[in-house]
Design a protein around this motif. Structure first.
Motif, mmCIF file in Angstrom:
data_model
loop_
_atom_site.group_PDB
_atom_site.id
_atom_site.type_symbol
_atom_site.label_atom_id
_atom_site.label_comp_id
_atom_site.label_asym_id
_atom_site.label_seq_id
_atom_site.Cartn_x
_atom_site.Cartn_y
_atom_site.Cartn_z
ATOM 1 N N LYS A 75 0.830 -1.207 0.000
ATOM 2 C CA LYS A 75 0.000 0.000 0.000
ATOM 3 C C LYS A 75 0.865 1.258 0.000
ATOM 4 N N MET A 130 0.928 4.130 -2.892
ATOM 5 C CA MET A 130 0.729 5.536 -2.576
ATOM 6 C C MET A 130 1.857 6.383 -3.151
ATOM 7 N N SER A 147 1.697 6.417 -7.124
ATOM 8 C CA SER A 147 0.416 6.707 -7.783
ATOM 9 C C SER A 147 0.424 8.020 -8.553
ATOM 10 N N THR A 201 -0.008 13.038 -2.649
ATOM 11 C CA THR A 201 0.655 11.785 -2.295
ATOM 12 C C THR A 201 2.176 11.884 -2.372
#
Length: 429
Positions: free
Chosen positions: A220, A224, A227, A232
């Protein structure tokens, strides 16, 4: 100032421990700019005068000669320990802190516990005593090990018994890494269930860590970071990673270094209040006092945030207590500690420890995997050929695990709710 000793057992235990020491040194370097040996360093490090005067260098003069970790490194394969001794952390360990062999435990709990435990008991006791003698006020042993392999599960829990015999007044905190359902070690369910019986009976607190959960967390984080979405962008040095971790990097299919660093950060946060000043300090004995109402129900679920810091997003902290459901007979089962020193790269950090029934699914799944193997007596002969190992060890171990699950069932406030409403705590990032 109370001191703690880290006992690293097996490949996983030593890799996680290595990350812990790397992070601890970076943290103290960031806080202690002058390099003075102070009380915060004293918790996990001793100061050795290399000029021959021994320990106890005069702190008031601001001298620091050579830091040595309060640690014992044990592995029945010497590869990982040798890599540590050849890496950046080599100077904080010496030969009196190490116990290694060359054959390994063959992913067999019985070899680690029955064979190597008996063979190396005197040497283990001597290393532990030598380390303890360098402490003014020894409060806790932290054992770091995995449950799936042979040395970590077998010898790791054997050492837990040794600590109870030799240091009965010293707390025993265990960080146990549980294998995933897709673990490469076919016998990991046997090893884990056999080790669970020892954890039930001889640990004061256990911090269960799921390999699968760690991998999901790192995935994850990577999603992040890569992305490219607004908000972010991650601040430099805010990820829970270390520079080298003391071990030379090799290409890995899974991001083990970052996974190990998450566990290292967990231990740093757990002990920060014992090492640094704060407006509301908490000692390790207060954890057992406040969070362990029944001796065997000592498995504490940990949640840590933030694992990274976004550059342009400021998320206000939420109050947790109002949203939690406490058992009827202990509505004030809550303890808060405030430390003035945040982790390196962060402006703030929060560690939450919870003693609740959300660990039960992990134990149920472990029992299911064990039963699947044991019904066919698969690989059982590898264990029974070890001196002192009998089939009753398996039946007693699974009975101990079943009893633990039943205890959680009795206390599980959600057991009568629909399945979709039953909660299993996951680490949220």
């Amino acid at each position: 100032m109370a001191q703690s000793v880290i006992v690293q057992v097996g490949q996983c235990g030593n890799q996680v421990g290595c990350c812990f020491w790397d992070l601890a040194l970076r943290e103290h370097a960031a806080v202690n700019k002058k390099g003075i040996y102070d009380d915060s360093l004293k918790n996990f490090f001793r100061n050795v005068d290399t000029r021959g005067a021994g320990d106890g260098v005069d702190i008031s003069k601001g001298k620091i000669c050579s830091l040595k970790a309060r640690a014992v490194l044990i592995d029945m394969e010497e590869g990982v320990v040798n890599e540590i001794l050849q890496g950046p952390l080599k100077d904080i360990f010496d030969s009196k802190q190490l116990i290694t062999s060359i054959s390994g435990s063959g992913n067999n709990w019985a070899v680690g516990y029955k064979f190597f435990g008996s063979l190396y008991r005197d040497q283990i006791v001597e290393r532990l005593r030598q380390t303890a003698e360098h402490c003014d006020c020894l409060q806790c042993f932290f054992i770091i090990h995995s449950m799936g392999g042979g040395t970590g599960s077998g010898l790791g829990t054997y050492i837990l018994n040794v600590l109870e015999d030799e240091f009965p007044e010293v707390y025993r905190f265990v960080t146990s890494v549980f294998p995933s359902g897709e673990d490469d070690v076919i016998t990991s369910p046997y090893n884990s269930v056999l080790a669970m019986k020892e954890l039930n009976e001889h640990a004061d607190c256990v911090l269960p860590i799921e390999n699968e959960s760690l991998f999901d967390i790192v995935s994850k984080i990577n999603q992040m970071v890569t992305s490219g979405k607004p908000g972010t962008t991650v601040k430099p040095e805010s990820l829970v990673t270390s520079n080298e971790g003391g071990i030379k990097k090799k290409p890995q299919k899974k991001p083990f270094d970052t996974m190990n660093n998450i566990v290292g950060n967990l231990l740093l946060n757990l002990t920060s209040s014992a090492r640094f000043e704060g407006s509301l300090n908490m000692d390790l004995n207060e954890i057992t006092m406040n969070l362990v109402p029944f001796p065997q129900l000592h498995y504490l679920v940990s949640s840590l945030t933030p694992l990274y810091t976004l550059a342009d997003v400021n998320i206000p902290p939420r109050r947790l207590k109002s949203s939690l459901h406490f058992v009827s007979w202990n509505q004030e089962g809550w303890k808060t500690s405030l430390c003035s020193v945040p982790p390196v790269g962060h402006s703030h950090s929060l560690l939450a420890l919870a003693n609740n029934t959300c660990v039960k699914p992990t134990f149920i799944e472990l029992k299911r995997r064990f039963t699947k193997l044991y019904k066919k007596k698969a690989h059982l002969h590898h264990y029974l050929q070890v001196d002192g190992m009998e089939e009753s060890c398996f039946t007693e171990a699974v009975s101990s695990l079943s009893s633990l699950i039943e205890r959680y069932d009795e206390l599980d406030a959600t057991k009568d709710l629909p399945v979709e409403d039953q909660l299993r705590l996951n680490i949220v990032i």
